[in-house]
Write a protein that holds these residues in place. Sequence first.
Motif, short mmCIF file in Angstrom:
data_model
loop_
_atom_site.label_atom_id
_atom_site.label_comp_id
_atom_site.label_asym_id
_atom_site.label_seq_id
_atom_site.Cartn_x
_atom_site.Cartn_y
_atom_site.Cartn_z
N VAL A 305 38.78 28.39 36.98
CA VAL A 305 38.63 29.43 35.96
C VAL A 305 37.87 30.62 36.52
CG1 VAL A 305 37.49 30.00 33.77
CG2 VAL A 305 38.80 27.89 33.98
N LEU A 306 36.80 30.37 37.26
CA LEU A 306 36.02 31.46 37.83
C LEU A 306 36.85 32.26 38.85
CD1 LEU A 306 33.37 32.92 37.84
CD2 LEU A 306 32.47 31.23 39.46
N HIS A 307 37.62 31.58 39.67
CA HIS A 307 38.52 32.26 40.60
C HIS A 307 39.55 33.11 39.85
CE1 HIS A 307 36.76 29.93 43.84
NE2 HIS A 307 37.58 30.48 44.71
N GLU A 308 40.06 32.58 38.75
CA GLU A 308 41.06 33.32 37.99
C GLU A 308 40.44 34.56 37.35
OE1 GLU A 308 44.97 33.94 36.21
OE2 GLU A 308 44.05 33.29 38.09
N VAL A 309 39.18 34.48 36.96
CA VAL A 309 38.47 35.66 36.46
C VAL A 309 38.42 36.73 37.55
CG1 VAL A 309 36.21 36.57 35.78
CG2 VAL A 309 37.05 34.44 34.78
N GLN A 310 38.05 36.33 38.76
CA GLN A 310 37.98 37.28 39.86
C GLN A 310 39.35 37.87 40.17
OE1 GLN A 310 35.52 34.28 42.36
NE2 GLN A 310 35.04 36.27 43.23
N ARG A 311 40.38 37.05 40.09
CA ARG A 311 41.73 37.53 40.39
C ARG A 311 42.21 38.55 39.35
NH1 ARG A 311 46.83 37.41 39.02
NH2 ARG A 311 46.38 36.23 37.12
N LEU A 312 42.15 38.15 38.07
CA LEU A 312 42.74 38.99 37.04
C LEU A 312 41.91 40.24 36.77
CD1 LEU A 312 45.15 39.16 35.12
CD2 LEU A 312 43.76 38.03 33.39
N SER A 313 40.58 40.14 36.85
CA SER A 313 39.75 41.32 36.60
C SER A 313 39.84 42.32 37.74
CB SER A 313 38.29 40.91 36.38
OG SER A 313 37.74 40.31 37.54
N SER A 314 40.03 41.85 38.96
CA SER A 314 40.22 42.73 40.12
C SER A 314 39.28 43.93 40.07
CB SER A 314 41.68 43.21 40.18
OG SER A 314 41.92 44.00 41.32
N VAL A 315 37.98 43.67 40.02
CA VAL A 315 37.02 44.73 39.71
C VAL A 315 36.98 45.84 40.76
CG1 VAL A 315 35.58 43.20 38.33
CG2 VAL A 315 35.08 43.49 40.76
N VAL A 316 37.39 45.54 42.00
CA VAL A 316 37.38 46.58 43.03
C VAL A 316 38.73 47.29 43.09
CG1 VAL A 316 36.90 47.07 45.47
CG2 VAL A 316 35.65 45.29 44.30
N ALA A 317 39.71 46.78 42.38
CA ALA A 317 41.01 47.42 42.20
C ALA A 317 41.71 47.76 43.52
CB ALA A 317 40.90 48.65 41.32
N VAL A 318 41.57 48.99 43.99
CA VAL A 318 42.35 49.42 45.16
C VAL A 318 41.60 49.26 46.47
CG1 VAL A 318 43.80 51.01 43.88
CG2 VAL A 318 41.64 51.81 44.77
N GLY A 319 40.38 48.78 46.42
CA GLY A 319 39.64 48.58 47.66
C GLY A 319 39.12 49.88 48.24
N ALA A 320 38.20 49.76 49.17
CA ALA A 320 37.64 50.95 49.83
C ALA A 320 38.61 51.47 50.88
CB ALA A 320 36.29 50.59 50.47
N VAL A 321 38.67 52.77 51.02
CA VAL A 321 39.61 53.37 51.98
C VAL A 321 39.22 52.98 53.40
CG1 VAL A 321 40.33 55.29 50.53
CG2 VAL A 321 38.28 55.52 51.92
N ARG A 322 40.22 52.89 54.23
CA ARG A 322 40.04 52.63 55.66
C ARG A 322 40.64 53.80 56.44
NH1 ARG A 322 39.54 46.97 56.67
NH2 ARG A 322 38.72 45.99 54.78
#
Length: 452
Positions: A305-322
């Motif tokens: 459940v905790l992993h699924e929270v991290q997956r679906l919420s995707s709080v960092v969304a697009v990630g930091a640019v490289r």
Amino acid sequence: MHTVGPLASPQLAQTHGSVFTVWLGSTPIVVLSGFQAVKEALVSNSEQFSGRPLTPFFQDLFGEKGVICSNGHTWRQQRRFCLMTLRELGLGKQMLELQLQNEAAELAKVFHQEQGKAFNPQVHIVRSTTRIIGALVFGHHFLSEEPFFLEIIQAINLGLAFVSTTWRRLYDVFPWAFRYLSGPHQKIFQCHEAVRGYVHHEIIRHKLRAAEAPKDFISCYLSQITKAMDDPVSTFNEENLIQVVIDLFLGGTDTTATTLHWALIYLVHHRAIQERVQQELDEVLGTAQTVCYEDRERLPYTRAVLHEVQRLSSVVAVGAVRQCVTSTWMHGYYVPKGTIILPNLASVLYDPEYWESPHQFNPGHFLDKDGNFMANEAFLPFSAGHRVCPGEQLARMELFLMFATLLRTFRFHLPEGSQDLGLEYVFGGTLQPQPQKICAVLRLSSFSPREK
């Protein structure tokens, strides 16, 4: 459906492919969508895509110091030291786990003080995650009303909110003008200077007790400065120390707090899942006083459940640019040196090739047919490769211990008269829940928060 903004839209990848270019003014940015494209860039070509481009705003705010905004030798040396020191300070060890358990118990105690009435948990959660980083960095526990404690929280909140505004975009287009104009950007710089001043004051305090064995991040870093004094290429100095401390707060407070906030909202929205987590916690942990990190191995459903929270919420969304530091080939395309890359982490966490129901809250994504926890290679909430979050292990421990402690202690539900919770995000640097209230009702007296 839980959406994460236009760059996460599957239509863009379906129309333009998993690698496409968007133009921000005259600057081309290559967007990577889906697990395979992101993996090839961040893992298979990790060294080539380890650069971090700096816009004028971040250049003026942070400079090329610390970990988040540095490159080359400075970045490698500072990052390596951070990873080593975080391990030495207790990651995966009993001392740190005890601190996290105490903070989880303190958070439960604060929730209990709401007496089952409707409240917004966000403020309490942010204060908990900030205290944890503060204890690691400074070696002492913050009181909730200490000036710096409130200052750092305000600085983080203002900074994250400012990143997505038109003001920040205008600053990057006209930096020569905005450096002298009044506006919300000046408040960001003022907060940053106030935080820098406090960190500098802490450095002085640590120097006065230099004879003591290093027990926190600042002490360890000051010791490293002394060791590297004769190294002509050393980047260990007080300016980098101040920025690394700020980086640790930036990277280690909001993302963890936001994820835990989403966890409570999802479980209010999915009552049956909440009840199943609590049943597993009761059956496995019994009357044990505290939750231990090693308990996760016996709690597959809670962990899923905790992993699924991290997956679906995707709080960092697009990630930091490289940024591409050397010309290379990637996913069949030639990528010249200096190219800016945007890894769409949300598209990885929602990739239909790797997730059965990518836009639904489904803990089964992390369970095999026998109910055992099952990892998924497309689970990259902390990014991947050379720039993967250095505090990943700390965040995992925090999230599990706080989540399990809260779910074991309280039943979370909607306030009386409320129909449902909003699942749409608010973009403030991270993808945050809408401001809304929930109720935390004590489940069993034997699990009451410990008195301090």
